[in-house]
Design a protein around this motif. Structure first.
Motif, PDB file in Angstrom:
ATOM      1  N   HIS A   1      -2.729   5.075 -14.097  1.00 54.05           N
ATOM      2  CA  HIS A   1      -2.718   4.705 -15.088  1.00 54.05           C
ATOM      3  C   HIS A   1      -1.495   3.994 -15.496  1.00 54.05           C
ATOM      4  O   HIS A   1      -0.407   4.215 -16.579  1.00 54.05           O
TER       5      HIS A   1
ATOM      6  N   PHE B   1      -4.069   0.255 -10.944  1.00 53.66           N
ATOM      7  CA  PHE B   1      -5.719   0.671 -11.832  1.00 53.66           C
ATOM      8  C   PHE B   1      -6.654   1.044 -11.232  1.00 53.66           C
ATOM      9  O   PHE B   1      -7.165   2.310 -11.167  1.00 53.66           O
ATOM     10  N   ASP B   2      -6.178  -0.126  -9.808  1.00 52.19           N
ATOM     11  CA  ASP B   2      -7.452   0.379  -9.484  1.00 52.19           C
ATOM     12  C   ASP B   2      -7.808   1.167  -8.167  1.00 52.19           C
ATOM     13  O   ASP B   2      -8.418   1.888  -7.809  1.00 52.19           O
ATOM     14  N   ALA B   3      -6.444   2.367  -7.984  1.00 44.98           N
ATOM     15  CA  ALA B   3      -5.682   3.435  -7.612  1.00 44.98           C
ATOM     16  C   ALA B   3      -5.955   4.328  -7.539  1.00 44.98           C
ATOM     17  O   ALA B   3      -6.339   5.690  -7.652  1.00 44.98           O
ATOM     18  N   GLY B   4      -6.670   4.003  -9.426  1.00 48.10           N
ATOM     19  CA  GLY B   4      -6.181   4.650 -10.252  1.00 48.10           C
ATOM     20  C   GLY B   4      -5.305   5.672 -11.033  1.00 48.10           C
ATOM     21  O   GLY B   4      -5.404   6.666 -12.250  1.00 48.10           O
TER      22      GLY B   4
ATOM     23  N   ARG C   1       0.897  -0.830  -0.323  1.00 49.73           N
ATOM     24  CA  ARG C   1       0.006   0.276   0.253  1.00 49.73           C
ATOM     25  C   ARG C   1       0.898   1.072  -0.149  1.00 49.73           C
ATOM     26  O   ARG C   1       0.708   1.713  -0.972  1.00 49.73           O
TER      27      ARG C   1
ATOM     28  N   HIS D   1      -7.228  -5.858 -19.598  1.00 51.95           N
ATOM     29  CA  HIS D   1      -7.748  -5.895 -18.357  1.00 51.95           C
ATOM     30  C   HIS D   1      -7.118  -3.943 -18.392  1.00 51.95           C
ATOM     31  O   HIS D   1      -7.945  -3.101 -18.175  1.00 51.95           O
ATOM     32  N   PHE D   2      -6.172  -3.414 -18.958  1.00 48.96           N
ATOM     33  CA  PHE D   2      -5.835  -2.043 -18.459  1.00 48.96           C
ATOM     34  C   PHE D   2      -5.326  -1.355 -20.313  1.00 48.96           C
ATOM     35  O   PHE D   2      -5.372  -0.044 -19.883  1.00 48.96           O
TER      36      PHE D   2
ATOM     37  N   VAL E   1       1.651   2.118  -3.526  1.00 55.40           N
ATOM     38  CA  VAL E   1       0.557   2.993  -4.247  1.00 55.40           C
ATOM     39  C   VAL E   1       0.242   4.299  -3.691  1.00 55.40           C
ATOM     40  O   VAL E   1       0.129   5.143  -4.498  1.00 55.40           O
TER      41      VAL E   1
ATOM     42  N   PHE F   1      -2.701  -4.385 -11.276  1.00 57.06           N
ATOM     43  CA  PHE F   1      -4.297  -4.788 -11.091  1.00 57.06           C
ATOM     44  C   PHE F   1      -4.098  -3.421  -9.492  1.00 57.06           C
ATOM     45  O   PHE F   1      -5.189  -2.570  -9.443  1.00 57.06           O
ATOM     46  N   ALA F   2      -3.379  -3.059  -9.150  1.00 54.48           N
ATOM     47  CA  ALA F   2      -2.894  -2.343  -7.592  1.00 54.48           C
ATOM     48  C   ALA F   2      -3.350  -0.454  -8.443  1.00 54.48           C
ATOM     49  O   ALA F   2      -3.925   0.001  -7.865  1.00 54.48           O
TER      50      ALA F   2
END
Length: 156
Positions: free
Chosen positions: A116, A111-114, A78, A143-144, A81, A108-109
């Motif tokens: 790019h 992308f999920d956090a906003g 975390r 996925h991205f 991120v 994924f981490a």
């Protein structure tokens, strides 16, 4: 464009080629960078119990990055991120070891956090399932969407 190179698990336990380490090191010298290092702690991630394998307890990044983040398991911590979010980046360039597992987990981490996330496939290798990294690049694209095709797209 404000971007950072995020280097996933280029460390002794994964035995990266000298060429890969050299090429990533060269790019990291041209832009801000951060790296993850996977370390073993069976109480956090049961690699040895479930997979019969474990990363080193004291592995270090083979690429000198501006920031190093220690992780246990597939995904970035975390703290990594949060650090990337604090930089207000246009994109995060991602490369490293295990395109179809740890690199994909970083995607994924982020992308999920906003963020790019953008894959740098020529600086990424796959797991033992697909050493070429092509499976990981295809999954990343699905996925991205953002997979670079050449160094010219780095915008340097």
């Amino acid at each position: 464009m404000k971007q950072l190179l995020y280097i996933v698990d280029v460390q002794p336990s994964f035995n990266p080629s000298a060429a890969l380490v050299s090429d990533i090191t060269s790019l990291a010298g041209k832009m801000p960078s951060a790296a993850s290092v996977e370390r073993h702690d069976e109480s956090v991630t049961p690699f040895e119990r479930q997979l019969g394998w474990k990363p080193g307890k004291s592995d270090v990044s083979l690429v000198a990055a501006d920031r190093i983040f220690i992780k246990h398991g597939y995904a970035p911590p975390r703290e990594a991120v949060d650090y990337l979010l604090s930089l207000k980046l246009d994109r995060v360039l991602v490369c490293g070891i295990q395109a179809d597992t740890c690199v994909l987990a970083a995607g994924f981490a982020f992308f999920d956090a906003g963020l790019h996330p953008t894959l740098v496939p020529w600086l990424t290798v796959g797991s033992s399932l697909d050493r070429s990294g092509e499976l990981g690049a295809r999954l990343w694209k699905h996925h991205f969407g953002a997979v670079l095709n050449s160094p010219e797209e780095l915008g340097l």
